[in-house]
Scaffold this motif. Structure first.
Motif, PDB file in Angstrom:
ATOM      1  N   LEU A 237       1.165  -1.184   0.414  1.00 20.85           N
ATOM      2  CA  LEU A 237      -0.065   0.168  -0.120  1.00 20.85           C
ATOM      3  C   LEU A 237       0.661   0.831   0.347  1.00 20.85           C
ATOM      4  O   LEU A 237       2.040   1.385   0.823  1.00 20.85           O
ATOM      5  N   ALA A 238       0.463   2.260  -0.822  1.00 21.51           N
ATOM      6  CA  ALA A 238       1.327   2.762  -1.190  1.00 21.51           C
ATOM      7  C   ALA A 238       0.498   5.008  -0.492  1.00 21.51           C
ATOM      8  O   ALA A 238      -0.860   4.940  -1.522  1.00 21.51           O
ATOM      9  N   THR A 239       0.759   6.175  -0.883  1.00 21.34           N
ATOM     10  CA  THR A 239       0.128   7.019  -0.926  1.00 21.34           C
ATOM     11  C   THR A 239       1.196   8.568  -1.580  1.00 21.34           C
ATOM     12  O   THR A 239       1.467   7.976  -1.971  1.00 21.34           O
ATOM     13  N   GLY A 240       0.424   8.977  -2.336  1.00 22.50           N
ATOM     14  CA  GLY A 240       0.813  10.571  -3.188  1.00 22.50           C
ATOM     15  C   GLY A 240       0.920  11.349  -2.170  1.00 22.50           C
ATOM     16  O   GLY A 240       1.861  11.892  -0.992  1.00 22.50           O
ATOM     17  N   ALA A 241       0.370  12.260  -1.945  1.00 23.13           N
ATOM     18  CA  ALA A 241       0.512  13.743  -1.207  1.00 23.13           C
ATOM     19  C   ALA A 241      -0.014  14.304  -0.949  1.00 23.13           C
ATOM     20  O   ALA A 241      -0.188  14.669  -0.201  1.00 23.13           O
ATOM     21  N   THR A 242      -1.276  12.822  -0.020  1.00 23.06           N
ATOM     22  CA  THR A 242      -2.080  12.906   0.766  1.00 23.06           C
ATOM     23  C   THR A 242      -1.814  11.600   1.652  1.00 23.06           C
ATOM     24  O   THR A 242      -2.237  10.590   0.794  1.00 23.06           O
TER      25      THR A 242
END
Length: 289
Positions: A237-242
């Motif tokens: 699982l990964a996130t970007g800018a938020t």
């Protein structure tokens, strides 16, 4: 099993707006047509509104038989009462795990007149040999649910099962459910281990996440069914800018027939008919010979 091989996203599901109880508005995410694919899970609802008209009437007394209900509250207060004499107040961050077994009448009524009501209800099937066990109930406040921080910017609230060898608040036999509430800060990536034998899904309730490898973006109020990839030790699982908040849920399939009519989940039509007979005759929830 290779611990760093990730499951992929098999399918993205959009929830269906509906109402239940005495008109409570909710989003039904895991629907009847997904029960075989996501065995042992039968249903997942999200309720989220700051309009009292959407939730104030709650869920007046109604019956259940043959499965377990898991209510996880993020915001708001809900009062539980049942025919076995149990009563509890489910508050922010709290958990209610109810085993309907051979039968239970219960009600869930909001104990607030305004403000945000936000939470989830998950239905978990019981195996045939345990469908007629005595009903049971556990009510856990937020502080009784362990929280782990496996990496910087990664927080895991372990509602059920085990996470990376660490126990969650609830452990159940047969279905061996894993139920994690995960928060990832911006620009984070983490690998979450899952039993290879389990069916699994991700539900994003705030933000967006890149799920699996190769990654697919799953946005708010979407469910990603995870592939049963041989040799995959979990999911990336990964996130970007938020930041993102999501549920990661997995369970051991029962591989048994599913016969459901409303609040009864058995293995055959005859068992469903018996449930209605017991309800009408006043023998609902009583021990059978």
């Amino acid at each position: 099993m290779t611990e760093t091989v990730s499951r992929t996203v098999e399918r993205i599901v959009f929830g269906q707006p509906t109402s239940d109880g005495a008109g409570v508005k909710l989003l039904r995410v895991l629907t009847h047509d997904l029960q075989r694919r996501l065995d042992p899970f039968l249903m997942l609802d999200e309720f989220r509104s700051d309009n009292p008209g959407d939730y104030i009437a709650g869920f007046p007394e109604h019956p259940h038989r043959g499965f377990e209900t898991v209510t996880y509250m993020l915001d708001g207060r809900m009062r539980h009462r049942d025919s076995a004499g149990n009563e509890g107040l489910l508050g922010p961050g709290g958990l209610q795990w109810m085993t309907a077994g051979r039968g239970l009448m219960h009600s869930e009524i909001p104990e607030q007149e305004d403000g945000l009501m936000h939470g989830f209800q998950l239905w978990v099937n019981l195996p045939a040999r345990r469908k007629m066990i005595p009903p049971a109930y556990r009510d856990l406040p937020a502080e009784a649910i362990p929280i782990y921080q496996p990496a910087d910017g990664v927080e895991v609230k372990a509602i059920a099962g085990a996470y990376d060898g660490l126990k969650g608040a609830i452990e159940r036999p047969d279905t061996e459910p894993v139920y994690l509430d995960i928060r990832l800060e911006p620009s984070r990536e983490h690998f979450f281990r899952l039993p290879e034998t389990h069916n699994a899904f991700v539900y994003v309730y705030d933000g967006a996440a890149d799920v699996g490898s190769p990654a697919r973006t799953v946005t708010v109020r979407q469910m990603a069914i995870l592939s049963n990839t041989a040799g995959a030790g979990g999911v990336c699982l990964a996130t970007g800018a938020t930041p993102v908040r999501l549920l990661l849920i997995a369970g051991q399939p029962l591989n048994e027939p599913i016969a459901q009519y409303g609040p009864f989940v058995m293995n055959s039509r005859a068992e469903l008919e018996q449930a209605f007979t017991d309800l009408r005759s006043g023998r609902f929830g009583q021990e059978t010979a």
